[in-house]
Design a protein around this motif. Sequence first.
Motif, mmCIF file in Angstrom:
data_model
loop_
_atom_site.group_PDB
_atom_site.id
_atom_site.type_symbol
_atom_site.label_atom_id
_atom_site.label_comp_id
_atom_site.label_asym_id
_atom_site.label_seq_id
_atom_site.Cartn_x
_atom_site.Cartn_y
_atom_site.Cartn_z
ATOM 1 N N TYR A 30 5.569 16.794 5.379
ATOM 2 C CA TYR A 30 5.773 15.761 6.389
ATOM 3 C C TYR A 30 4.558 14.845 6.522
ATOM 4 O O TYR A 30 4.694 13.670 6.871
ATOM 5 N N ARG A 31 3.367 15.363 6.244
ATOM 6 C CA ARG A 31 2.178 14.519 6.327
ATOM 7 C C ARG A 31 2.286 13.348 5.347
ATOM 8 O O ARG A 31 1.961 12.204 5.679
ATOM 9 N N ALA A 32 2.754 13.639 4.130
ATOM 10 C CA ALA A 32 2.909 12.572 3.138
ATOM 11 C C ALA A 32 3.910 11.533 3.618
ATOM 12 O O ALA A 32 3.724 10.322 3.408
ATOM 13 N N ARG A 33 4.955 11.978 4.284
ATOM 14 C CA ARG A 33 5.964 11.044 4.784
ATOM 15 C C ARG A 33 5.415 10.182 5.912
ATOM 16 O O ARG A 33 5.706 8.985 5.988
ATOM 17 N N VAL A 34 4.635 10.787 6.785
ATOM 18 C CA VAL A 34 4.014 10.026 7.871
ATOM 19 C C VAL A 34 3.101 8.944 7.302
ATOM 20 O O VAL A 34 3.107 7.790 7.751
ATOM 21 N N GLU A 35 2.329 9.297 6.286
ATOM 22 C CA GLU A 35 1.402 8.335 5.688
ATOM 23 C C GLU A 35 2.148 7.213 4.975
ATOM 24 O O GLU A 35 1.775 6.034 5.079
ATOM 25 N N ARG A 36 3.201 7.565 4.251
ATOM 26 C CA ARG A 36 3.989 6.539 3.562
ATOM 27 C C ARG A 36 4.645 5.593 4.565
ATOM 28 O O ARG A 36 4.643 4.369 4.380
ATOM 29 N N LEU A 37 5.216 6.156 5.623
ATOM 30 C CA LEU A 37 5.897 5.325 6.613
ATOM 31 C C LEU A 37 4.909 4.410 7.328
ATOM 32 O O LEU A 37 5.213 3.236 7.590
ATOM 33 N N ALA A 38 3.731 4.919 7.625
ATOM 34 C CA ALA A 38 2.714 4.094 8.285
ATOM 35 C C ALA A 38 2.335 2.907 7.409
ATOM 36 O O ALA A 38 2.159 1.781 7.903
ATOM 37 N N ALA A 39 2.224 3.142 6.109
ATOM 38 C CA ALA A 39 1.877 2.051 5.194
ATOM 39 C C ALA A 39 2.984 1.002 5.155
ATOM 40 O O ALA A 39 2.718 -0.209 5.180
ATOM 41 N N LEU A 40 4.230 1.447 5.118
ATOM 42 C CA LEU A 40 5.352 0.502 5.123
ATOM 43 C C LEU A 40 5.388 -0.282 6.433
ATOM 44 O O LEU A 40 5.628 -1.498 6.442
ATOM 45 N N ASP A 41 5.138 0.405 7.540
ATOM 46 C CA ASP A 41 5.148 -0.261 8.842
ATOM 47 C C ASP A 41 4.005 -1.258 8.982
ATOM 48 O O ASP A 41 4.089 -2.211 9.767
ATOM 49 N N ASP A 42 2.937 -1.043 8.216
ATOM 50 C CA ASP A 42 1.809 -1.979 8.230
ATOM 51 C C ASP A 42 2.047 -3.184 7.324
ATOM 52 O O ASP A 42 1.172 -4.046 7.196
#
Length: 341
Positions: A217-229
């Motif tokens: 889930y950590r990898a998913r949180v990081e990926r989603l944060a990058a997309l949201d940025d």
Amino acid sequence: KGVEDTAFYRYLRFTALNEVGGDPGHFGVDPDELHRWCIRQQANWPDAMTTLSTHDTKRSEDVRARLAVLSEVPAEWSAQVTSWRAASATYRSPLLDANTEYLLWQTLVGAWPIDAGRLTAYLEKATREAKRRTTWTEPDEAYDEAVRTFAEAVLADAEITASVSAFVERLAPAFRANVLSQKLLGLTVPGVPDVYQGCDLVDLSLVDPDNRRPVDYRARVERLAALDDGEAPRDLDDEKLLVVSRTLRLRSEQPRWFGSSSTYQRIDTTTSHAFALGRSDRAVTVVSRLTTGLRDGFSDETVSLPGGTWNDLFTGEAYADDTPLARLLDRLPVALLVRAE
């Protein structure tokens, strides 16, 4: 039990169809049939769950998405299996049956890359569930060893694995289209969507316990944060996460567009290689299909959008009227359009 956990492990013509609730004799549906199904669902079961993977599916949605491409290239697939069988002849025990070997080749392609531990564990379960040569209660150790040894030898052969990898790479564009198209459809057709653990990214799991491995889930949180940025998707994992996150957010923000009181619209395209639907005259889903047949891309094919301007949630681009599919699906093989206010 006799169908899903026995027959589905015996009848291996095309394993993408051997799914819980599925019919191995039914090779998909055409766009008209899917529209009719959606209309019935909205009228009769608008709150039924729609899902592509669960804890009980025999193969994950993305394994099936890759295997589905094989139905578009049957001659190439047949030649490839023939080549691999010849290359692996010295590893083949007389105890190994052709049916199980064909399951191995389909599994390799569908779940590639896969290590020996996962592959042999899957084959052990598959052959014992089939109950033809070995079972859980009366295992045939010689047969089990023949299957395991063959699988390990195939994965240890650099030429065979390079060939498998190259073949999977050739399938990649159509695989990408299938992964994103089926996911967007699953999230926007009538019903309540369910995303099984880990399937917000590309997931190449097999039957349990393989599909119950821990999720990062950590990898998913990081990926989603990058997309949201505002970062552009880096790979297919990012693209799938973009589709899932943006679509679920829209459903959360606009529940009436998709709920039991919503409406469903058929949206016409000029090609069988694209499918489109509307929800409550507010959102339009457009996906590509059977993309190996698009030798020259979408050329002059179009989708007929309802009146007004429509914004793509995935790219930010605006469209209207008879929109060229080549433009709409240039960056991604799918689009989720929302009517501009």
